[in-house]
Design a protein around this motif. Structure first.
Motif, PDB file in Angstrom:
ATOM      1  N   CYS A  40       0.824  -1.217  -0.190  1.00 42.18           N
ATOM      2  CA  CYS A  40       0.161  -0.248  -0.063  1.00 42.18           C
ATOM      3  C   CYS A  40       0.939   1.292   0.072  1.00 42.18           C
ATOM      4  CB  CYS A  40      -1.004   0.037   1.176  1.00 42.18           C
ATOM      5  SG  CYS A  40      -2.401  -1.285   1.212  1.00 42.18           S
ATOM      6  N   VAL A  41       0.893   1.901  -1.120  1.00 41.19           N
ATOM      7  CA  VAL A  41       1.469   3.297  -1.122  1.00 41.19           C
ATOM      8  C   VAL A  41       0.479   4.438  -1.685  1.00 41.19           C
ATOM      9  CG1 VAL A  41       3.762   2.125  -1.541  1.00 41.19           C
ATOM     10  CG2 VAL A  41       2.202   2.770  -3.471  1.00 41.19           C
ATOM     11  N   GLY A  53      -4.727   7.044  -4.394  1.00 42.39           N
ATOM     12  CA  GLY A  53      -4.147   5.816  -3.828  1.00 42.39           C
ATOM     13  C   GLY A  53      -3.362   4.785  -4.866  1.00 42.39           C
ATOM     14  N   ALA A  54      -2.746   3.801  -4.339  1.00 40.09           N
ATOM     15  CA  ALA A  54      -1.886   3.047  -5.371  1.00 40.09           C
ATOM     16  C   ALA A  54      -1.351   1.928  -4.871  1.00 40.09           C
ATOM     17  CB  ALA A  54      -0.711   3.739  -5.749  1.00 40.09           C
ATOM     18  N   ALA A  55      -0.798   1.007  -5.305  1.00 40.50           N
ATOM     19  CA  ALA A  55      -0.388  -0.361  -5.005  1.00 40.50           C
ATOM     20  C   ALA A  55       1.144  -0.567  -5.771  1.00 40.50           C
ATOM     21  CB  ALA A  55      -1.290  -1.536  -5.299  1.00 40.50           C
ATOM     22  N   LEU A  56       1.834  -0.913  -4.905  1.00 42.56           N
ATOM     23  CA  LEU A  56       3.253  -1.345  -5.681  1.00 42.56           C
ATOM     24  C   LEU A  56       3.270  -2.849  -5.903  1.00 42.56           C
ATOM     25  CD1 LEU A  56       6.328  -0.293  -5.613  1.00 42.56           C
ATOM     26  CD2 LEU A  56       6.610  -1.747  -3.318  1.00 42.56           C
ATOM     27  N   ILE A  57       3.153  -2.883  -7.342  1.00 43.82           N
ATOM     28  CA  ILE A  57       3.116  -4.216  -7.985  1.00 43.82           C
ATOM     29  C   ILE A  57       4.454  -4.937  -8.683  1.00 43.82           C
ATOM     30  CG2 ILE A  57       0.625  -3.924  -8.278  1.00 43.82           C
ATOM     31  CD1 ILE A  57       1.188  -3.379 -11.183  1.00 43.82           C
ATOM     32  N   HIS A  58       5.458  -3.884  -8.358  1.00 46.15           N
ATOM     33  CA  HIS A  58       6.758  -4.263  -9.110  1.00 46.15           C
ATOM     34  C   HIS A  58       7.744  -3.579  -8.050  1.00 46.15           C
ATOM     35  CE1 HIS A  58      10.191  -4.229 -11.699  1.00 46.15           C
ATOM     36  NE2 HIS A  58       9.578  -5.333 -12.333  1.00 46.15           N
ATOM     37  N   THR A  59       8.920  -3.889  -8.364  1.00 46.89           N
ATOM     38  CA  THR A  59       9.818  -2.952  -7.548  1.00 46.89           C
ATOM     39  C   THR A  59      10.113  -1.559  -8.078  1.00 46.89           C
ATOM     40  OG1 THR A  59      11.947  -3.791  -9.004  1.00 46.89           O
ATOM     41  CG2 THR A  59      11.263  -5.042  -6.838  1.00 46.89           C
ATOM     42  N   ARG A  60       9.762  -1.710  -9.395  1.00 50.06           N
ATOM     43  CA  ARG A  60       9.701   0.153  -9.905  1.00 50.06           C
ATOM     44  C   ARG A  60       8.380   0.650 -10.450  1.00 50.06           C
ATOM     45  NH1 ARG A  60      14.656   1.188 -12.340  1.00 50.06           N
ATOM     46  NH2 ARG A  60      13.433   3.070 -12.962  1.00 50.06           N
ATOM     47  N   LEU A 126       9.157  -2.235   4.555  1.00 47.58           N
ATOM     48  CA  LEU A 126       7.827  -2.027   4.863  1.00 47.58           C
ATOM     49  C   LEU A 126       7.345  -1.680   3.297  1.00 47.58           C
ATOM     50  CD1 LEU A 126       7.821  -0.134   8.170  1.00 47.58           C
ATOM     51  CD2 LEU A 126       7.198  -2.353   7.873  1.00 47.58           C
ATOM     52  N   ALA A 127       7.984  -1.812   2.444  1.00 47.01           N
ATOM     53  CA  ALA A 127       7.255  -1.459   1.000  1.00 47.01           C
ATOM     54  C   ALA A 127       7.800  -2.658   0.074  1.00 47.01           C
ATOM     55  CB  ALA A 127       7.653  -0.059   0.298  1.00 47.01           C
ATOM     56  N   VAL A 128       6.821  -3.506  -0.022  1.00 53.47           N
ATOM     57  CA  VAL A 128       7.104  -4.836  -0.853  1.00 53.47           C
ATOM     58  C   VAL A 128       6.003  -4.944  -2.117  1.00 53.47           C
ATOM     59  CG1 VAL A 128       7.258  -7.425  -0.636  1.00 53.47           C
ATOM     60  CG2 VAL A 128       7.977  -5.878   1.399  1.00 53.47           C
ATOM     61  N   PRO A 129       6.407  -5.274  -3.126  1.00 55.51           N
ATOM     62  CA  PRO A 129       5.478  -5.515  -4.127  1.00 55.51           C
ATOM     63  C   PRO A 129       4.405  -6.691  -3.841  1.00 55.51           C
ATOM     64  CG  PRO A 129       7.434  -5.251  -5.113  1.00 55.51           C
ATOM     65  CD  PRO A 129       7.703  -5.251  -3.604  1.00 55.51           C
ATOM     66  N   ALA A 130       3.033  -6.465  -4.069  1.00 59.37           N
ATOM     67  CA  ALA A 130       2.085  -7.444  -4.099  1.00 59.37           C
ATOM     68  C   ALA A 130       2.080  -8.205  -5.169  1.00 59.37           C
ATOM     69  CB  ALA A 130       0.727  -6.848  -3.889  1.00 59.37           C
TER      70      ALA A 130
END
Length: 247
Positions: A40-41, A53-60, A126-130
């Motif tokens: 969750c980012v 809102g946004a979601a981290l789905i890849h490291t970049r 604490l920021a890991v792609p889903a």
């Protein structure tokens, strides 16, 4: 029947016919933390103001809603992650490029997805792609949504990450309120719990923590109307191609 017709007409007038940028609307959700959703980012302007809102789905790469990010240029946005509270430091990464589907329709919200390419990967644990759920969503499937958006309609945004539990509606049930969805869209029932302004672009997750899609629209905040989302399973090919072509 008359009521359903009235609701549909009302939503057509006040919803899809509005500017696409104003309306995705967590109301009555519960407080949570980033450990419960490390992907969750959120996207903010350079001053730190929450935009989407946004979601981290890849490291970049971060996934959000085109309808929320399109009014802003890549160089004017940062992605904030690795934090529960907006006011804590966390980690802030500049956006270097925004990617949109050429099929995005600002009227129907079809193909409403955006990818923000990050200048560099997050370093915090604490920021890991889903992982992306590539399986179709099933009617009545329970999902969880997260966001820092407004906690009352027209009110202030939440400093703390909040969450709510929803279930996927059948297309027929959703059409009691909204015009027919496209193959890339799904509805969730709110029961007076719903996403609110600046939750748009936030992620829906299944019980295994897989990212299932983004929030793109609702009529007001927690009014009992469905929330509309974009299905991850139907846009996964676009996402994978975009990531591969931009690394």
């Amino acid at each position: 029947m008359l009521l359903n017709t009235f609701l549909k007409l009302s939503l057509l007038i006040f919803g899809f016919c509005q500017s696409v940028y104003g309306q995705a609307r967590i109301i009555n959700g519960t407080v949570t933390n980033v450990q419960a959703c490390p992907s969750c980012v959120y996207i903010a302007d350079k001053s730190g103001k929450l935009l989407c809102g946004a979601a981290l789905i890849h490291t970049r790469f971060v996934a959000s809603a085109a309808s929320c990010t399109k009014p802003h240029i890549a160089g004017a946005m940062n992605v904030h992650g690795g934090k529960t509270y907006q006011l804590e430091a966390g980690e802030v990464i500049p956006v270097i490029k925004m990617i949109y589907s050429i099929n995005f329709d600002q009227t129907t919200y079809d193909w409403d997805i955006s990818l923000a390419q990050l200048q560099n990967a997050f370093t915090t644990t604490l920021a890991v792609p889903a992982p992306i759920n590539s399986n179709p969503l099933e009617p009545y499937q329970v999902l969880r949504f997260y966001g820092w958006g407004e906690i009352s309609e027209g009110g202030k945004v939440s400093n703390v990450l909040r969450t709510m539990q929803v279930s996927v509606m059948t297309p027929a049930s959703c059409e009691e309120y909204l015009t027919p969805q496209t193959a890339r869209q799904f509805c969730t029932n709110s029961v007076y719990v719903g996403a609110c302004d600046r939750d748009q672009g936030g992620g829906y997750y299944d019980k295994d923590g897989q990212w299932c899609g983004v929030d793109i629209w609702s009529y007001g905040c927690g009014r009992g109307y469905p929330n509309l989302g974009t299905r991850a399973s139907e846009i996964n090919t676009f996402i994978q191609r975009a990531i591969t072509n931009n690394l």
